[in-house]
Design a protein around this motif. Structure first.
Motif, PDB file in Angstrom:
ATOM      1  N   LYS A 449       2.609  -3.285  -5.728  1.00 40.24           N
ATOM      2  CA  LYS A 449       3.106  -4.071  -4.592  1.00 40.24           C
ATOM      3  C   LYS A 449       4.381  -3.462  -4.012  1.00 40.24           C
ATOM      4  O   LYS A 449       4.513  -3.276  -2.788  1.00 40.24           O
ATOM      5  N   LYS A 450       5.317  -3.134  -4.892  1.00 38.85           N
ATOM      6  CA  LYS A 450       6.589  -2.589  -4.441  1.00 38.85           C
ATOM      7  C   LYS A 450       6.421  -1.187  -3.849  1.00 38.85           C
ATOM      8  O   LYS A 450       7.109  -0.802  -2.895  1.00 38.85           O
ATOM      9  N   ALA A 451       5.496  -0.410  -4.418  1.00 40.72           N
ATOM     10  CA  ALA A 451       5.260   0.948  -3.909  1.00 40.72           C
ATOM     11  C   ALA A 451       4.699   0.906  -2.494  1.00 40.72           C
ATOM     12  O   ALA A 451       5.135   1.673  -1.610  1.00 40.72           O
ATOM     13  N   LEU A 452       3.765   0.008  -2.256  1.00 34.77           N
ATOM     14  CA  LEU A 452       3.171  -0.111  -0.922  1.00 34.77           C
ATOM     15  C   LEU A 452       4.204  -0.577   0.095  1.00 34.77           C
ATOM     16  O   LEU A 452       4.202  -0.134   1.256  1.00 34.77           O
ATOM     17  N   ALA A 453       5.097  -1.471  -0.349  1.00 43.20           N
ATOM     18  CA  ALA A 453       6.152  -1.946   0.552  1.00 43.20           C
ATOM     19  C   ALA A 453       7.074  -0.803   0.982  1.00 43.20           C
ATOM     20  O   ALA A 453       7.655  -0.837   2.069  1.00 43.20           O
ATOM     21  N   LYS A 454       7.183   0.214   0.110  1.00 42.86           N
ATOM     22  CA  LYS A 454       8.012   1.382   0.421  1.00 42.86           C
ATOM     23  C   LYS A 454       7.240   2.462   1.189  1.00 42.86           C
ATOM     24  O   LYS A 454       7.795   3.501   1.545  1.00 42.86           O
ATOM     25  N   GLY A 455       5.943   2.209   1.359  1.00 42.53           N
ATOM     26  CA  GLY A 455       5.143   3.186   2.087  1.00 42.53           C
ATOM     27  C   GLY A 455       4.539   4.273   1.223  1.00 42.53           C
ATOM     28  O   GLY A 455       4.045   5.284   1.737  1.00 42.53           O
ATOM     29  N   LEU A 456       4.553   4.095  -0.095  1.00 44.23           N
ATOM     30  CA  LEU A 456       3.992   5.096  -0.997  1.00 44.23           C
ATOM     31  C   LEU A 456       2.479   4.916  -1.113  1.00 44.23           C
ATOM     32  O   LEU A 456       1.947   3.811  -0.961  1.00 44.23           O
ATOM     33  N   GLN A 457       1.788   6.000  -1.421  1.00 42.81           N
ATOM     34  CA  GLN A 457       0.341   5.966  -1.666  1.00 42.81           C
ATOM     35  C   GLN A 457       0.023   6.917  -2.812  1.00 42.81           C
ATOM     36  O   GLN A 457       0.796   7.821  -3.109  1.00 42.81           O
ATOM     37  N   ARG A 458      -1.113   6.673  -3.457  1.00 43.74           N
ATOM     38  CA  ARG A 458      -1.514   7.596  -4.526  1.00 43.74           C
ATOM     39  C   ARG A 458      -1.836   8.942  -3.906  1.00 43.74           C
ATOM     40  O   ARG A 458      -2.270   9.039  -2.751  1.00 43.74           O
ATOM     41  N   LYS A 459      -1.663   9.995  -4.685  1.00 38.88           N
ATOM     42  CA  LYS A 459      -1.997  11.331  -4.204  1.00 38.88           C
ATOM     43  C   LYS A 459      -3.522  11.468  -4.125  1.00 38.88           C
ATOM     44  O   LYS A 459      -4.255  10.919  -4.968  1.00 38.88           O
ATOM     45  N   PRO A 460      -4.029  12.193  -3.158  1.00 40.36           N
ATOM     46  CA  PRO A 460      -5.474  12.217  -2.905  1.00 40.36           C
ATOM     47  C   PRO A 460      -6.300  12.887  -4.004  1.00 40.36           C
ATOM     48  O   PRO A 460      -7.519  12.715  -4.045  1.00 40.36           O
ATOM     49  N   TRP A 461      -5.655  13.649  -4.880  1.00 40.15           N
ATOM     50  CA  TRP A 461      -6.406  14.324  -5.939  1.00 40.15           C
ATOM     51  C   TRP A 461      -6.512  13.483  -7.219  1.00 40.15           C
ATOM     52  O   TRP A 461      -7.078  13.915  -8.207  1.00 40.15           O
ATOM     53  N   VAL A 462      -5.968  12.258  -7.188  1.00 33.10           N
ATOM     54  CA  VAL A 462      -5.953  11.422  -8.393  1.00 33.10           C
ATOM     55  C   VAL A 462      -7.151  10.481  -8.391  1.00 33.10           C
ATOM     56  O   VAL A 462      -7.343   9.702  -7.460  1.00 33.10           O
ATOM     57  N   LYS A 463      -7.960  10.534  -9.453  1.00 27.19           N
ATOM     58  CA  LYS A 463      -9.066   9.580  -9.651  1.00 27.19           C
ATOM     59  C   LYS A 463      -8.492   8.348 -10.348  1.00 27.19           C
ATOM     60  O   LYS A 463      -8.066   8.420 -11.500  1.00 27.19           O
ATOM     61  N   THR A 464      -8.467   7.235  -9.650  1.00 25.55           N
ATOM     62  CA  THR A 464      -7.847   6.011 -10.165  1.00 25.55           C
ATOM     63  C   THR A 464      -8.911   5.000 -10.573  1.00 25.55           C
ATOM     64  O   THR A 464      -9.996   4.954  -9.986  1.00 25.55           O
ATOM     65  N   SER A 465      -8.580   4.176 -11.558  1.00 22.57           N
ATOM     66  CA  SER A 465      -9.544   3.156 -11.992  1.00 22.57           C
ATOM     67  C   SER A 465      -8.837   2.034 -12.731  1.00 22.57           C
ATOM     68  O   SER A 465      -7.801   2.235 -13.357  1.00 22.57           O
ATOM     69  N   LEU A 466      -9.443   0.851 -12.652  1.00 22.65           N
ATOM     70  CA  LEU A 466      -9.005  -0.323 -13.403  1.00 22.65           C
ATOM     71  C   LEU A 466     -10.206  -0.822 -14.203  1.00 22.65           C
ATOM     72  O   LEU A 466     -11.218  -1.214 -13.614  1.00 22.65           O
ATOM     73  N   ALA A 467     -10.092  -0.776 -15.534  1.00 29.20           N
ATOM     74  CA  ALA A 467     -11.186  -1.220 -16.411  1.00 29.20           C
ATOM     75  C   ALA A 467     -10.607  -2.096 -17.514  1.00 29.20           C
ATOM     76  O   ALA A 467     -10.330  -1.625 -18.613  1.00 29.20           O
ATOM     77  N   PRO A 468     -10.383  -3.371 -17.230  1.00 32.68           N
ATOM     78  CA  PRO A 468      -9.769  -4.250 -18.235  1.00 32.68           C
ATOM     79  C   PRO A 468     -10.744  -4.628 -19.344  1.00 32.68           C
ATOM     80  O   PRO A 468     -11.950  -4.427 -19.235  1.00 32.68           O
ATOM     81  N   GLY A 469     -10.165  -5.193 -20.413  1.00 29.12           N
ATOM     82  CA  GLY A 469     -10.966  -5.556 -21.575  1.00 29.12           C
ATOM     83  C   GLY A 469     -11.563  -6.941 -21.515  1.00 29.12           C
ATOM     84  O   GLY A 469     -12.321  -7.328 -22.407  1.00 29.12           O
ATOM     85  N   SER A 470     -11.230  -7.715 -20.491  1.00 28.58           N
ATOM     86  CA  SER A 470     -11.889  -9.011 -20.308  1.00 28.58           C
ATOM     87  C   SER A 470     -11.769  -9.443 -18.853  1.00 28.58           C
ATOM     88  O   SER A 470     -10.889  -8.988 -18.115  1.00 28.58           O
ATOM     89  N   LYS A 471     -12.640 -10.379 -18.465  1.00 31.75           N
ATOM     90  CA  LYS A 471     -12.640 -10.872 -17.086  1.00 31.75           C
ATOM     91  C   LYS A 471     -11.418 -11.711 -16.784  1.00 31.75           C
ATOM     92  O   LYS A 471     -11.058 -11.902 -15.610  1.00 31.75           O
ATOM     93  N   VAL A 472     -10.769 -12.199 -17.828  1.00 28.69           N
ATOM     94  CA  VAL A 472      -9.559 -12.999 -17.627  1.00 28.69           C
ATOM     95  C   VAL A 472      -8.496 -12.182 -16.896  1.00 28.69           C
ATOM     96  O   VAL A 472      -7.733 -12.713 -16.080  1.00 28.69           O
ATOM     97  N   VAL A 473      -8.451 -10.875 -17.152  1.00 29.85           N
ATOM     98  CA  VAL A 473      -7.433 -10.015 -16.536  1.00 29.85           C
ATOM     99  C   VAL A 473      -7.557 -10.036 -15.016  1.00 29.85           C
ATOM    100  O   VAL A 473      -6.568 -10.221 -14.294  1.00 29.85           O
ATOM    101  N   THR A 474      -8.769  -9.859 -14.521  1.00 38.36           N
ATOM    102  CA  THR A 474      -8.940  -9.856 -13.067  1.00 38.36           C
ATOM    103  C   THR A 474      -8.704 -11.253 -12.491  1.00 38.36           C
ATOM    104  O   THR A 474      -8.274 -11.390 -11.345  1.00 38.36           O
ATOM    105  N   ASP A 475      -8.977 -12.285 -13.298  1.00 37.47           N
ATOM    106  CA  ASP A 475      -8.693 -13.649 -12.852  1.00 37.47           C
ATOM    107  C   ASP A 475      -7.195 -13.829 -12.602  1.00 37.47           C
ATOM    108  O   ASP A 475      -6.773 -14.342 -11.570  1.00 37.47           O
ATOM    109  N   TYR A 476      -6.363 -13.397 -13.570  1.00 40.45           N
ATOM    110  CA  TYR A 476      -4.930 -13.658 -13.375  1.00 40.45           C
ATOM    111  C   TYR A 476      -4.294 -12.686 -12.385  1.00 40.45           C
ATOM    112  O   TYR A 476      -3.330 -13.042 -11.695  1.00 40.45           O
ATOM    113  N   LEU A 477      -4.821 -11.479 -12.273  1.00 41.37           N
ATOM    114  CA  LEU A 477      -4.308 -10.580 -11.231  1.00 41.37           C
ATOM    115  C   LEU A 477      -4.601 -11.143  -9.841  1.00 41.37           C
ATOM    116  O   LEU A 477      -3.769 -11.063  -8.933  1.00 41.37           O
ATOM    117  N   ALA A 478      -5.789 -11.743  -9.698  1.00 43.78           N
ATOM    118  CA  ALA A 478      -6.152 -12.353  -8.419  1.00 43.78           C
ATOM    119  C   ALA A 478      -5.286 -13.579  -8.137  1.00 43.78           C
ATOM    120  O   ALA A 478      -4.826 -13.784  -7.008  1.00 43.78           O
TER     121      ALA A 478
END
Length: 891
Positions: A449-478
């Motif tokens: 959140k803070k990075a986007l507010a500063k105008g930062l973005q991931r570098k285009p050569w980086v493969k990014t992923s989010l793979a949590p260990g339970s569905k609860v994680v995406t529930d609380y992030l949402a």
């Protein structure tokens, strides 16, 4: 339960309006003497012996030996331990169920009912190791990856669904749900287990063994558990006790608290480094001290999770008020929580700061001294401070022979960007270790959140992923509104499973892959996992760094590990001004505010009645209704293994090994990833060639891990890691050897098959810490199928040594300062091993003679690492499952 109870310890307690029977430690103490200062982890073992005292496998002398431990603070006593339940993941679970199905076949051929083979203990298998990061960086990534996973693994999943129906006491958590250790922590575990027998409710500690090294995570909840090989787990399922020596227990005193900006990941990497340096292999570690009072359970679970990385059997945290708070948060019923409190207090297993236990040894950490850290580039115990990462990478380049003055900048096709040494090509928020911890996950979202507010973005050569260990994680992030910020940086949900941490990182984009190869670049991954061994994360990525989830985001923004994020700018804002890590790092108060959004209803929603039912994909799988499995000859995923051929014939007596050749010579720290890789299958490797012969296209190879139900693939994959170095072939990498006496170079598999045609027995030579890493039963099974009679090493990892015995392979240890180097052994010798007979004993001396090519001989003593009397019986029978099966057939 106990048939003897010689100390008259059977008692009752009230909890939640119910009466429970239990075997009382305070009552036992009246006969045995004061046990107040016995480590709580050993009190759990003592209760187990009281409950299963039968005068045969457990006697009064075993019980007394537990108390005598207090005098010496160690013991040579072997005990029979029976955990309450077994936990599996699908990579190790599939071959275990294959073995059970094969045992049913063998029992049926012996004229007995096949359902004599059934788990006697509760077994939960969580499908979590098969999802790959094929798609990433888009809202559709999760659905597409799940669809690919179901298509790839249809045969395996049909087999597991058959097992779910065919076996009693066997539950399967379908794919797309979570990681086994996180599901265990958040739902399956109870702290105190119950069982009805003879009309009575019995209460006892929740204990388990699991077919994954990181089963230890559950020790954060006060549940004693550790990883075993699938072979041992199957035996435990079938009623065999886990044979073990009463362990030494190292006390780890925690004091103080973490400083602002320091995470639980930084803490666990520090603890791992300290304990690995201390030397705790084969020991219990028990945490105590005032620092526990402010340490959240999620942080404790993070520390307990990485016990395999610091070398301990487990890292145990006794039950206390924080345990019950977490159980309430995660939606456990109040009667379960009340029982945990009343039972633990009645037994003296409740954490009590007024009584400091007696330990074999101790060490201490003031958590205020912990600093931001990573670990790598090849081992999880090699902690590097955030400020020292750039220097660590420079050292890696130097040791790899890279000319640091020549800094290649390889153009990335279709882009203005270039790639060079140290660039981050994988940034993965993954693994049970950290995605089970809301504080670091919320911190990752806040950094985004803070990075986007500063105008930062991931570098285009980086493969990014989010793979949590339970569905609860995406529930609380949402709920916190942080998921959108992570998505904008490419950290879209890709699956609920181990993914990158287990080697399922998926392919790099073609243009990145080509640039890495073109420049022969040493590129990096940064992941919030627990393992970073060579060749594990991705075959093209040679530097792999473990880090907290917020640091994973930070390195995706920086795009390189050749940077000191403690002082160098991470990028520029919209005005061209430098942005530093401190500018986007959230405060402790900000993180706490988000963590307070995590509530019980989230856990109740995700762990409801449908947990084991699965989605429409799972329910639509076509499965036979039969007690025995209908093997398919054309299947390249599931095959009937040859282990039990001739099980109905009399046992052949043990004999000395004569005229053995050396299959391979290895150095130190050969891991089970080296011995039995879980990742990609090379088309040119024996396993790849076999699959192509079966009509499988390269795009459908899947991984070694997913094909563990097929012995033809797995024996060809043994010693096939692309980074394994056989010292018999100078300068080599990959599974190659020299076939002797000719010296012809070929794959290890092909050489083993040629030796088998000649009836030539084989040995493997190795250095220290042979078999570290995941509890991978195929590392032992494959070794046996290749015809290896003995592995001779300077030291063994606990689980792998046990697995070798469990498959009838003899683990032998050099004595004193001997090693294959000091004895001048190069693999060209012919070996003889004497002293192997039906009278073999734990820890006996085996005489070895190696005849060199010039006719000279060298003789030396080896320590037989069959450690217990039970293991002797297993070895004589050809393995632990063979022993169990023979017992069943003879009954």
């Amino acid at each position: 339960m106990a048939s003897h109870d010689s100390l008259k310890t059977l008692s009752t307690l009230e909890a939640g309006g119910k009466t429970y029977h239990y075997y009382s430690l305070p009552k036992a103490a009246k006969s045995l003497g004061n046990i107040d200062k016995l480590p709580v982890s050993l009190k759990v073992l003592l209760e187990n012996l009281l409950r299963f005292e039968d005068g045969d496998t457990v006697g009064e002398d075993d019980i007394k030996a537990m108390v005598a431990w207090l005098d010496e603070r160690k013991s040579t006593r072997e005990i029979a331990y029976r955990p309450a339940r077994v936990l599996m993941q699908d990579f190790t679970g599939v071959p275990a169920v294959v073995d059970l199905a094969a045992m049913r076949d063998a029992v049926a051929k012996a004229g007995l009912q096949p359902d004599k083979i059934n788990p006697l203990s509760a077994v939960d298998l969580v499908i979590d190791h098969s999802v790959m990061v094929d798609k990433f960086g888009s809202p559709e990534a999760f659905e597409k990856n799940v669809a690919i996973e179901m298509e790839r693994n249809k045969e395996r999943y049909e087999f597991l669904r058959w097992g779910q129906k065919a076996f009693d006491n066997f539950r399967v958590v379908p794919p797309g749900t979570g990681i086994c250790h996180q599901v265990n922590l958040e739902y399956l575990a109870k702290a105190v287990w119950t069982k009805e027998q003879d009309g009575k409710n019995f209460a006892f500690p929740d204990t388990l063994v699991g077919t994954d090294s990181h089963t230890t995570m559950i020790n954060g909840l006060g549940v004693l558990g550790w990883g075993v090989g699938g072979i041992e787990a199957e035996a435990a399922m079938l009623g065999q006790p886990v044979s073990m020596l009463i362990p030494e227990v190292v006390g780890f005193r925690l004091s103080g608290k973490l400083r602002e900006g320091v995470t639980a990941t930084d803490l666990v990497l520090t603890v791992t480094q300290m304990l690995r340096a201390k030397g705790v292999v084969g020991k219990f570690v028990e945490f105590y001290g005032p620092g526990l009072n402010g340490l959240p359970l999620a942080d404790r679970a993070t520390i307990a999770n990485m016990a395999p990385e610091y070398g301990a059997t487990c890292g145990f945290f006794p039950v206390d008020e924080e345990t019950l708070t977490y159980m309430r948060l995660t939606g456990r019923d109040e009667d379960v929580i009340e029982l945990a409190r009343e039972y633990s207090k009645a037994q003296g297993t409740w954490r009590d700061d007024s009584v400091e236990p007696v330990f074999t040894d101790t060490l201490e950490l003031d958590m205020g001294d912990v600093e931001p850290s990573l670990a790598g580039p090849k081992r999880p115990q090699d902690r590097v401070s955030l400020s020292g990462l750039n220097d660590a990478f420079e050292l890696l380049m130097e040791s790899s022979g890279v000319d640091k003055t020549a800094d290649p900048k390889v153009a990335i096709k279709g882009s203005d960007a270039t790639l060079t040494h140290g660039d981050v090509v994988i940034a993965a928020i993954t693994s049970c270790t950290n995605t089970s911890n809301p504080s670091v996950m919320m911190a990752a979202g806040l950094v985004a959140k803070k990075a986007l507010a500063k105008g930062l973005q991931r570098k285009p050569w980086v493969k990014t992923s989010l793979a949590p260990g339970s569905k609860v994680v995406t529930d609380y992030l949402a709920k916190a509104g942080l998921d959108d910020y992570l998505n904008q940086l490419g950290f879209d949900l890709v699956g609920y499973g181990c993914t990158t941490c287990i080697g399922n990182s998926g392919p790099l984009p073609d243009e990145i892959s080509e640039a890495v190869d073109e420049g022969d670049l040493i590129v990096s991954s940064v992941l919030s996992g627990n393992r970073n061994f060579e060749g594990r994360i991705h075959p093209q990525v040679k530097a792999n760094w473990l880090a907290s989830p917020p640091l994973v985001v930070a390195y995706a923004l920086a795009g390189t590990t050749r940077i000191d994020l403690s002082k160098d700018p991470i990028g520029e804002d919209n005005n061209g001004e430098p942005v530093y890590l401190k500018d986007i790092w959230p405060s402790e108060a900000e993180i706490k505010q988000q963590v307070e959004l995590v509530v019980s209803d989230m856990f109740r929603k995700e762990y409801g009645d449908t947990l084991f039912a699965g989605d429409e994909h799972w329910q639509s799988l076509n499965i036979p209704e039969s007690l025995t499995y209908e093997w398919k000859d054309e299947s390249t995923y599931v095959a009937n293994p040859p282990f039990f051929t001739g099980i109905d014939k009399p046992l052949a007596p043990l004999e000395d090994v004569q005229g053995a050749r050396v299959l391979a010579v290895f150095g130190d720290s050969i891991t089970t990833d080296h011995i039995s890789p879980a990742g990609a299958i090379k088309p040119s490797a024996p396993a790849g060639e076999y699959l192509q012969q079966q009509g499988v296209e390269v795009k459908d190879f899947n991984s070694y891990g997913s094909r563990r139900g097929n012995h033809e693939v797995m024996m060809r994959g043994t010693f096939a890691n692309i980074r394994i170095k056989n010292l018999m072939v100078e300068g080599s990498e990959g599974g190659v050897t020299r076939f002797m006496p000719d010296g012809d170079e070929m794959s290890i598999y092909d050489a083993a098959m040629k030796y088998q045609q000649q009836d030539t027995p084989l040995v493997v030579l190795a250095g220290k810490e042979y078999g570290t890493g995941s509890s991978r039963d195929w590392a032992a099974k494959g070794t046996r199928l290749l015809g290896v009679k003995a592995v001779i090493a300077q030291s063994f990892e606990r689980i792998h040594r046990s697995n070798l015995v469990g498959m009838g392979v003899l683990p032998l240890q050099f004595t004193g300062d001997d090693s294959h180097e000091s004895l001048g052994l190069n693999g060209e010798e012919v070996f003889s091993l004497s002293g192997i007979s039906d009278s073999i004993k734990p820890g006996q001396t085996i005489k070895a003679t190696a005849k060199r090519t010039d006719g000279s001989e060298v003789s030396f003593d080896l320590l037989c690492r069959i450690d217990t009397a039970n293991e002797v019986e297993y070895y004589k029978s050809g393995g632990i499952l063979h022993y169990v099966l023979r017992q069943l057939i003879a009954a």
